[in-house]
Design a protein around this motif. Structure first.
Motif, PDB file in Angstrom:
ATOM      1  N   GLN A   2       0.827  -1.206   0.000  1.00 41.20           N
ATOM      2  CA  GLN A   2       0.000   0.000   0.000  1.00 41.20           C
ATOM      3  C   GLN A   2       0.863   1.258   0.000  1.00 41.20           C
ATOM      4  N   ILE A   3       1.894   1.265   0.817  1.00 37.94           N
ATOM      5  CA  ILE A   3       2.806   2.416   0.873  1.00 37.94           C
ATOM      6  C   ILE A   3       3.481   2.633  -0.472  1.00 37.94           C
ATOM      7  N   SER A   4       3.876   1.534  -1.137  1.00 41.51           N
ATOM      8  CA  SER A   4       4.534   1.631  -2.439  1.00 41.51           C
ATOM      9  C   SER A   4       3.608   2.277  -3.478  1.00 41.51           C
ATOM     10  N   ILE A   5       2.344   1.859  -3.480  1.00 38.59           N
ATOM     11  CA  ILE A   5       1.379   2.430  -4.437  1.00 38.59           C
ATOM     12  C   ILE A   5       1.098   3.896  -4.109  1.00 38.59           C
ATOM     13  N   MET A   6       1.036   4.224  -2.833  1.00 33.14           N
ATOM     14  CA  MET A   6       0.823   5.625  -2.434  1.00 33.14           C
ATOM     15  C   MET A   6       1.975   6.508  -2.916  1.00 33.14           C
ATOM     16  N   GLU A   7       3.192   5.993  -2.871  1.00 32.33           N
ATOM     17  CA  GLU A   7       4.346   6.762  -3.362  1.00 32.33           C
ATOM     18  C   GLU A   7       4.249   6.984  -4.859  1.00 32.33           C
ATOM     19  N   ARG A   8       3.783   5.946  -5.590  1.00 34.11           N
ATOM     20  CA  ARG A   8       3.620   6.097  -7.041  1.00 34.11           C
ATOM     21  C   ARG A   8       2.563   7.151  -7.363  1.00 34.11           C
ATOM     22  N   LEU A   9       1.493   7.153  -6.569  1.00 31.89           N
ATOM     23  CA  LEU A   9       0.416   8.134  -6.788  1.00 31.89           C
ATOM     24  C   LEU A   9       0.918   9.559  -6.565  1.00 31.89           C
ATOM     25  N   LYS A  10       1.779   9.752  -5.590  1.00 32.54           N
ATOM     26  CA  LYS A  10       2.331  11.084  -5.317  1.00 32.54           C
ATOM     27  C   LYS A  10       3.129  11.612  -6.503  1.00 32.54           C
ATOM     28  N   HIS A  11       3.776  10.699  -7.226  1.00 28.69           N
ATOM     29  CA  HIS A  11       4.618  11.123  -8.349  1.00 28.69           C
ATOM     30  C   HIS A  11       3.799  11.544  -9.562  1.00 28.69           C
ATOM     31  N   VAL A  12       2.570  11.026  -9.702  1.00 28.76           N
ATOM     32  CA  VAL A  12       1.787  11.356 -10.900  1.00 28.76           C
ATOM     33  C   VAL A  12       0.731  12.422 -10.628  1.00 28.76           C
ATOM     34  N   SER A  13       0.538  12.785  -9.364  1.00 30.38           N
ATOM     35  CA  SER A  13      -0.469  13.800  -9.046  1.00 30.38           C
ATOM     36  C   SER A  13       0.121  14.861  -8.121  1.00 30.38           C
ATOM     37  N   LYS A  14       0.058  16.078  -8.589  1.00 35.64           N
ATOM     38  CA  LYS A  14       0.574  17.186  -7.773  1.00 35.64           C
ATOM     39  C   LYS A  14      -0.482  17.705  -6.774  1.00 35.64           C
ATOM     40  N   THR A  15      -1.739  17.377  -7.029  1.00 33.35           N
ATOM     41  CA  THR A  15      -2.804  17.905  -6.186  1.00 33.35           C
ATOM     42  C   THR A  15      -3.400  16.832  -5.234  1.00 33.35           C
ATOM     43  N   ILE A  16      -2.754  15.679  -5.152  1.00 28.76           N
ATOM     44  CA  ILE A  16      -3.318  14.565  -4.419  1.00 28.76           C
ATOM     45  C   ILE A  16      -3.412  14.854  -2.910  1.00 28.76           C
ATOM     46  N   GLU A  17      -4.517  14.423  -2.341  1.00 27.22           N
ATOM     47  CA  GLU A  17      -4.714  14.505  -0.895  1.00 27.22           C
ATOM     48  C   GLU A  17      -5.246  13.143  -0.424  1.00 27.22           C
ATOM     49  N   PHE A  18      -4.594  12.608   0.602  1.00 29.05           N
ATOM     50  CA  PHE A  18      -5.005  11.314   1.155  1.00 29.05           C
ATOM     51  C   PHE A  18      -5.953  11.546   2.332  1.00 29.05           C
ATOM     52  N   SER A  19      -6.888  10.614   2.467  1.00 30.33           N
ATOM     53  CA  SER A  19      -7.823  10.700   3.591  1.00 30.33           C
ATOM     54  C   SER A  19      -8.176   9.304   4.075  1.00 30.33           C
TER      55      SER A  19
END
Length: 368
Positions: A349-366
């Motif tokens: 899960q952490i690995s996928i979250m890191e990938r998401l951060k790289h492709v989205s500049k506006t991402i917010e986790f909740s």
């Protein structure tokens, strides 16, 4: 009668000792008998005040000798009885061992009978049984398939991995997979050769790998022109049957490939034009994964995010092909998404979250 005659004729009470002497000589072990003979000798020949003539002394010695000989016969009988008891005990142990072996052979015969039935009509019967199963989810059908097949073929641990561009991801597993929930085709020589030629067992690569513990016992490809995945067998009840199991799984894999392709097509109707799935379908798959976790202990994860609307395509590209993403809120410029990660632990899960951060500049986790 001899003892009574002595007593009547000579009227010597010490002659009564003959009776316990003879009784002892046939009742007790040699040490007790010798002690008894010694006491008799002392009593009759030395302690008694009566004077014996030569004939009477010879008679007493004959009695003592007879008692001693009786003692020896009795001791020999005791030894024989002891040996017979030991032989009886060994025979009983052999009998018990033979009974266990007979029971084992009866089990083997029953299993062979079942396998003969399977060889003759079992595959078609199993396929017919599976064809009545109606499911809309690839994972659920893969589980049902594995449960039925592994039970019948006595496979203790097995998994079905989807194959995508050189990468393998488990979607069904009986027992925790030893090679992990995801793997590269180059991670295992058995798997790599199975993907190339249809199937491969550990015996075929025995002399080509340095770490056998990292290799599964068997891998069978599912799909021909389009490789859907691979069945991996890691542990068997009877390893000697590996060749037979490989043959049967190859037959079943042809049927399974057709079935899975149909289910994949069926799943597409739940996919929306923008690449996400309906919330109802998302929740249905989540419930099934929760059931799998309770039954098998296989993990799954969820990620909830908020991104800018135009970043959805980028997010869809970095998630795994079997992940489920659903749109739960659309505020025009921003959308809220839930991402379901089957068979994914906290590290994944952490690995996928890191990938998401790289492709989205506006991402917010909740929190989900």
């Amino acid at each position: 009668m001899y003892s009574v005659t002595l007593i009547v004729e000579h009227k010597y009470i010490e002659q009564l000792y003959i009776i316990p002497l003879i009784i002892f000589s046939i009742q007790h072990n040699i040490a007790a008998q010798l002690l008894n003979i010694l006491m008799y000798s002392l009593f009759v020949l030395f302690i008694s005040k009566r004077e014996y003539n030569l004939g009477e002394i010879l008679l007493q010695y004959c009695i003592i000798l007879s008692a001693f000989i009786s003692s020896l016969f009795h001791q020999n009988r005791i030894i024989e009885i002891k040996l017979l008891k030991e032989e009886l005990k060994r025979s009983e142990e052999k009998l018990e061992s033979s009974k266990k072996y007979i029971n084992y052979l009866e089990d083997v015969i029953d299993k062979l009978k079942a396998k003969l039935i399977y060889e003759n009509e079992g595959i078609s019967t199993l396929m017919l049984d599976l064809s009545w199963v109606y499911v809309e989810d690839l994972r659920e059908f893969a589980y049902i398939f594995l449960e039925k097949v592994t039970t019948f073929l006595e496979i203790k641990k097995a998994g079905f991995y989807l194959y995508r561009n050189g990468f393998l991801r488990v979607i069904a597993s009986i027992g925790n997979p030893s090679i992990g929930f995801s793997a590269s085709e180059n991670q295992s020589l058995v798997i790599k050769k199975a993907l190339e030629k249809g199937s491969c067992s550990i015996f075929e690569v025995f002399n080509q790998v340095s770490h056998l513990e990292r290799e599964p016992l068997l891998a069978v490809r599912v799909g021909e022109e389009k490789i859907i995945g691979v069945i991996i067998v890691e542990e068997l009840e009877e390893p000697i049957l590996l060749n037979s199991i490989e043959k049967n799984l190859k037959i079943l894999s042809v049927w399974l490939a057709t079935k899975l392709e149909g289910i994949e097509e069926e799943m597409k109707k739940y996919k929306l034009p923008d690449g996400t799935y309906t919330v109802d379908f998302y929740n249905k798959i989540k419930q099934r994964l929760a059931d799998f976790f309770e039954k098998y202990g296989l993990p799954f994860s969820e990620i909830c995010i908020s991104i800018h609307n135009d970043e959805l395509k980028s997010v869809l590209k970095v998630i795994r092909s079997d992940d489920i993403i659903a749109k739960i809120k659309d505020d025009g410029n921003r959308i809220s998404l839930k991402i379901l990660l089957p068979f994914c632990d906290e590290i994944g899960q952490i690995s996928i979250m890191e990938r998401l951060k790289h492709v989205s500049k506006t991402i917010e986790f909740s929190g989900c």
